[in-house]
Design a protein around this motif. Structure first.
Motif, short mmCIF file in Angstrom:
data_model
loop_
_atom_site.label_atom_id
_atom_site.label_comp_id
_atom_site.label_asym_id
_atom_site.label_seq_id
_atom_site.Cartn_x
_atom_site.Cartn_y
_atom_site.Cartn_z
N PRO A 92 60.22 54.27 31.11
CA PRO A 92 60.48 53.23 32.10
C PRO A 92 59.22 52.43 32.45
CG PRO A 92 60.35 55.39 33.12
CD PRO A 92 60.33 55.63 31.65
N PRO A 93 59.39 51.21 33.01
CA PRO A 93 58.23 50.38 33.33
C PRO A 93 57.28 51.08 34.30
CG PRO A 93 60.27 49.11 33.48
CD PRO A 93 60.67 50.55 33.34
N VAL A 94 56.00 50.71 34.22
CA VAL A 94 55.00 51.31 35.10
C VAL A 94 55.30 50.92 36.55
CG1 VAL A 94 53.24 51.35 33.32
CG2 VAL A 94 53.42 49.36 34.82
N ALA A 95 54.95 51.82 37.46
CA ALA A 95 55.23 51.59 38.88
C ALA A 95 54.21 50.65 39.51
CB ALA A 95 55.25 52.92 39.63
N ASN A 96 52.92 50.78 39.15
CA ASN A 96 51.90 49.89 39.71
C ASN A 96 50.68 49.85 38.79
OD1 ASN A 96 50.01 52.13 40.62
ND2 ASN A 96 51.84 52.63 41.83
N THR A 97 49.83 48.85 38.99
CA THR A 97 48.61 48.67 38.21
C THR A 97 47.46 48.35 39.15
OG1 THR A 97 49.05 46.30 37.89
CG2 THR A 97 49.88 47.81 36.20
N SER A 98 46.22 48.54 38.66
CA SER A 98 45.05 48.26 39.50
C SER A 98 43.83 48.00 38.62
CB SER A 98 44.77 49.42 40.45
OG SER A 98 44.45 50.59 39.73
N TRP A 99 42.81 47.31 39.21
CA TRP A 99 41.53 47.06 38.55
C TRP A 99 40.41 47.59 39.44
CZ3 TRP A 99 40.60 45.19 33.73
CH2 TRP A 99 41.65 44.53 33.07
N THR A 100 39.40 48.16 38.82
CA THR A 100 38.21 48.60 39.56
C THR A 100 36.96 48.07 38.85
OG1 THR A 100 38.03 50.68 38.32
CG2 THR A 100 39.33 50.70 40.37
N LEU A 101 35.87 47.95 39.63
CA LEU A 101 34.57 47.54 39.09
C LEU A 101 33.54 48.55 39.58
CD1 LEU A 101 32.59 45.69 37.66
CD2 LEU A 101 32.58 44.21 39.69
N ASN A 102 32.90 49.23 38.62
CA ASN A 102 31.92 50.27 38.94
C ASN A 102 32.49 51.34 39.85
OD1 ASN A 102 29.93 48.93 37.39
ND2 ASN A 102 29.38 47.64 39.15
N GLY A 103 33.77 51.69 39.62
CA GLY A 103 34.40 52.77 40.35
C GLY A 103 34.98 52.38 41.69
N GLU A 104 34.85 51.13 42.10
CA GLU A 104 35.36 50.68 43.38
C GLU A 104 36.45 49.63 43.17
OE1 GLU A 104 32.18 49.33 45.80
OE2 GLU A 104 31.15 51.27 45.87
N GLU A 105 37.36 49.55 44.13
CA GLU A 105 38.43 48.57 44.03
C GLU A 105 37.86 47.17 43.89
OE1 GLU A 105 42.44 47.09 46.47
OE2 GLU A 105 41.17 48.71 47.25
#
Length: 293
Positions: A184-197
């Motif tokens: 099934p499709p993914v529930a959510n996505t995210s991006w981080t930079l150097n371990g932080e949001e």
């Protein structure tokens, strides 16, 4: 509509112990047959039509491993094996010598000799992404209306893993992309930079998500703001979290050698000199003659 009536006829026939099939399917005709012969005249042809429909519904059946659900859908996963077997129902009064035909999404499936009579098997191995949603249909070669179908529902995680090195020049554009297609499709996505949001506003980032891929875009990047380790993550209720990292390095902007403008300038200079030489050719020739004398 015809299939719905076929199921009603079959259920009623199994439950009936004393009444005739005519009285089970057409109670209205049984109650009123003494009052009106005209209703019986119209009822009997309809009865035989439903009887024929019931025979067709019993014509072929598909058995599978793993088994399909009540909607005719087989739940499976990548790299698994799905076995299908189509069999003519011996209780149906159809052509005994009719071969069985398999279709995949409407296209004919090639079968070996001996795998067409009475019972026919098809094996899908290994299961691939392209098999998701595939419709397998079996029918009699002499009567395509006698048919049975199943659909494959292939579950698979998002293809996000590993790492990638990215080098860009300062003041140029940075584009990072992750494939998040899953079933099934993914529930959510995210991006981080150097371990932080990732702070989208501070870095002038733009995120796009079309359900198949997620992209991160930054224009006119700066070393102090945009260099570092990026990570895109996608969370699936079935497969958990998957992550890919990008190590982004920014280099100083270099002056690109304007090759084409220089070539164009040289051509113009050459043509100018050539025209100037041609226009003064007579004077140059006279001067050369005087010198030779």
């Amino acid at each position: 509509m015809s299939h719905r009536y076929c199921r009603i006829w079959n259920i009623s026939q199994r439950r009936n112990t004393k009444k005739s099939s005519l009285s089970v399917i057409f109670p209205y005709i049984e109650v009123h047959q003494k009052k009106s012969k005209m209703k019986l005249m119209f009822g009997l042809p309809l009865f035989y039509l439903l009887l024929r429909c019931a025979n067709q519904a019993l014509g072929v059946t598909i058995q599978s491993v793993p088994e399909s659900n009540s909607d005719g859908v087989i739940q499976t996963e990548l790299e698994k094996t799905v076995s299908l077997a189509c069999q003519r129902d011996s209780s149906s009064e159809l052509q005994a010598d009719g071969e069985l035909v398999w279709l995949r999404n409407g296209a004919l499936v090639s079968l070996k000799e001996g795998n067409k009579e009475g019972r026919s098997s098809v094996c899908v191995t290994p299961v691939l992404h392209a098999d998701n949603g595939a419709n397998f249909t079996c029918h009699l070669s002499k009567n395509a209306t006698v048919t049975a179908s199943i659909i494959l529902n292939v579950a698979y995680p998002p293809q996000i893993s590993g790492s990638e090195d990215v080098t860009v020049e300062e003041e140029s554009d940075l584009l990072l992309q992750c494939d998040i297609e899953a079933n099934p499709p993914v529930a959510n996505t995210s991006w981080t930079l150097n371990g932080e949001e990732l702070d989208l506003a501070a870095g002038g980032f733009t995120v796009t998500n079309d359900g198949f891929k997620i992209q991160l875009l930054a224009s006119k990047v700066e070393k102090s703001l945009h260099e570092g380790t990026y990570a895109c993550s996608a969370y699936s209720d079935k497969y958990g979290q998957h992550t890919k990292t990008f190590s982004v390095t920014l280099t100083e902007k270099t002056m690109k050698f304007p090759l084409m403008p220089i070539i164009a300038g040289l051509v113009v200079v050459f043509l100018t000199l050539l025209l100037a030489f041609a226009s003064r050719w007579k004077k140059i020739a006279k001067c050369c003659k005087k010198i030779s004398k």
